[in-house]
Design an enzyme around this catalytic site. Structure first.
Site, mmCIF file in Angstrom:
data_model
loop_
_atom_site.group_PDB
_atom_site.id
_atom_site.type_symbol
_atom_site.label_atom_id
_atom_site.label_comp_id
_atom_site.label_asym_id
_atom_site.label_seq_id
_atom_site.Cartn_x
_atom_site.Cartn_y
_atom_site.Cartn_z
ATOM 1 N N ARG A 1 0.851 -1.182 0.000
ATOM 2 C CA ARG A 1 0.000 0.000 0.000
ATOM 3 C C ARG A 1 0.891 1.238 0.000
ATOM 4 O O ARG A 1 1.943 1.267 0.666
ATOM 5 C CB ARG A 1 -0.892 0.044 1.253
ATOM 6 C CG ARG A 1 -2.094 -0.883 1.214
ATOM 7 C CD ARG A 1 -3.152 -0.445 0.203
ATOM 8 N NE ARG A 1 -4.326 -1.270 0.241
ATOM 9 C CZ ARG A 1 -4.507 -2.403 -0.465
ATOM 10 N NH1 ARG A 1 -3.558 -2.827 -1.290
ATOM 11 N NH2 ARG A 1 -5.630 -3.090 -0.367
ATOM 12 N N HIS B 1 -1.623 -0.127 -9.732
ATOM 13 C CA HIS B 1 -2.198 -1.064 -8.754
ATOM 14 C C HIS B 1 -2.742 -2.331 -9.439
ATOM 15 O O HIS B 1 -3.936 -2.616 -9.408
ATOM 16 C CB HIS B 1 -3.298 -0.386 -7.925
ATOM 17 C CG HIS B 1 -3.526 -1.054 -6.597
ATOM 18 N ND1 HIS B 1 -3.905 -0.377 -5.457
ATOM 19 C CD2 HIS B 1 -3.425 -2.360 -6.219
ATOM 20 C CE1 HIS B 1 -4.031 -1.232 -4.452
ATOM 21 N NE2 HIS B 1 -3.746 -2.450 -4.894
ATOM 22 N N GLU C 1 -3.105 7.478 -4.000
ATOM 23 C CA GLU C 1 -3.681 6.803 -5.153
ATOM 24 C C GLU C 1 -5.111 7.283 -5.436
ATOM 25 O O GLU C 1 -5.872 7.420 -4.483
ATOM 26 C CB GLU C 1 -3.716 5.311 -4.782
ATOM 27 C CG GLU C 1 -3.666 4.379 -5.914
ATOM 28 C CD GLU C 1 -3.453 2.951 -5.410
ATOM 29 O OE1 GLU C 1 -2.436 2.672 -4.763
ATOM 30 O OE2 GLU C 1 -4.345 2.139 -5.663
HETATM 31 C C1 DGY Z 1 -5.600 -6.195 -2.180
HETATM 32 O O1 DGY Z 1 -6.327 -7.199 -2.240
HETATM 33 O O2 DGY Z 1 -5.355 -5.638 -1.129
HETATM 34 C C2 DGY Z 1 -5.053 -5.713 -3.456
HETATM 35 O O3 DGY Z 1 -4.283 -4.587 -3.293
HETATM 36 C C3 DGY Z 1 -6.158 -5.476 -4.435
HETATM 37 O O4 DGY Z 1 -5.578 -5.431 -5.682
#
Ligand code: DGY
Length: 320
Positions: free
Chosen positions: A239, A286, A268
């Site tokens: 993230r 992403h 984002e």
């Molecule tokens: C998640 O599942 O956390 C991913 O980042 C989605 O693509």
């Protein structure tokens, strides 16, 4: 019958799970996420919400849904879009989708490692922009990863899967993790647990796989970049907020590190302007879990969680 609201467009495979269980989901069908205003309207009276990471589930949204809300089933393994404490205080169960996206995300981490160390996106830009080029002994040299050290931050399922791929490419693995990993897995990988500082100073590639929460916010910032080798690369498929993005830009400019491969961004979908014109970064939107089969599996797992909760059973993959 439970009122189930699916707040973003999910694959039919997930909707089918709900329908086969006799539930009649109210599902958003557009590719673009709902406006906040619309979202607050749509959730009213829901007993179960099936959410995507584009939806912020906070007290305002929980209040808008109402006190009958039983669960929020996120179609993602990460759940930093959800205020879990606020859910807990209202007795709302939260679920996520671990396991089903492990390989897809680890593939993208490895792809970013190779792209950034071997300058693949930069090379592709040369071709696409019709810039004249010629094979040369010294042309666009990158860094090999064989016999280099991968430092994994967060040795959960995705961190382990990335480490396995890196090991197959000849890398050795060190890791920093809050939790212990199975000693057999660590032995098979030949992976050594180290402090964050040691990981930063020893790694040739640092790959981030920990959850995003208050304790990992800006885990990698200016002081951490200073501890990395000037030849090292940072890869983030977890993230964005785990990395202080402006500090990353500054570290790249100051050549404190050699480059970065990013699938996720602090704000984002906004991208720090300072990253956009740099050849030493690879930027992708992403895509960690973005395969058809993975997205189907994620939607089905989230739907199965919703079905279990609606039938009074325990969810398959609760958070916390
Ligand atoms: C998640 O599942 O956390 C991913 O980042 C989605 O693509």
């Amino acid at each position: 019958m439970s009122k189930i609201v699916v707040t973003g467009k999910i694959p039919n495979a997930g909707l089918e799970v709900l329908r086969k269980a006799g539930l009649n989901p109210q599902a958003w069908s557009q590719d673009v996420a709902m406006s906040r205003e619309e979202l607050l309207k749509q959730v009213q009276g829901a007993e179960i919400l099936v959410t995507l990471l584009t939806e912020k589930v906070d007290s305002e949204l929980l209040d808008a849904a109402g006190s009958q809300l039983k669960a929020v089933c996120n179609v993602a393994v990460g759940y930093n879009n959800i205020d879990v404490a606020a859910c807990k205080s209202r007795g709302v169960t939260v679920t996520n989708t671990p396991g089903v996206l492990t390989d897809a995300t680890a593939d993208i981490a490895l792809a970013l490692i190779l792209m950034v160390t071997r300058r693949l996106a930069e090379g592709e830009r040369v071709i696409r922009s019709k810039t004249p080029w010629q094979w040369g002994m010294h042309y666009m040299l990158g860094t090999g990863i064989t016999n280099r050290v991968l430092g994994v931050i967060g040795m959960g399922a995705i961190g382990i899967a990335t480490a396995r791929r890196a090991k197959a490419c000849g890398m050795s693995v060190i890791y920093y993790s809050r939790s212990e990993i199975d000693s057999k897995i660590a032995d098979d990988l030949g992976a050594r647990k180290v402090s964050l500082d040691d990981l930063l100073s020893e790694s040739d590639v640092v790959s981030i796989h920990c959850p995003s929460n208050e304790s990992t916010h800006h885990l990698i910032g200016a002081p951490q970049f200073k501890k990395m080798k000037p030849t090292a690369f940072l890869v983030n498929t977890a993230r964005g907020p785990i990395v202080d993005e402006q500090a990353l830009v500054d570290a790249l400019k100051a050549k404190e590190i050699a480059g970065a491969g990013l699938d996720v961004f602090e704000f984002e979908p906004k991208i720090n302007e300072g990253l956009l014109d740099r050849d030493d970064v690879v930027l992708i939107p992403h895509l960690g879990s973005a395969t058809t089969e993975t997205r189907d599996a994620m939607a089905m797992l989230a739907a199965n969680n919703a079905v279990a909760i609606s039938k009074g059973r325990s969810p398959l993959t609760p958070v916390g």
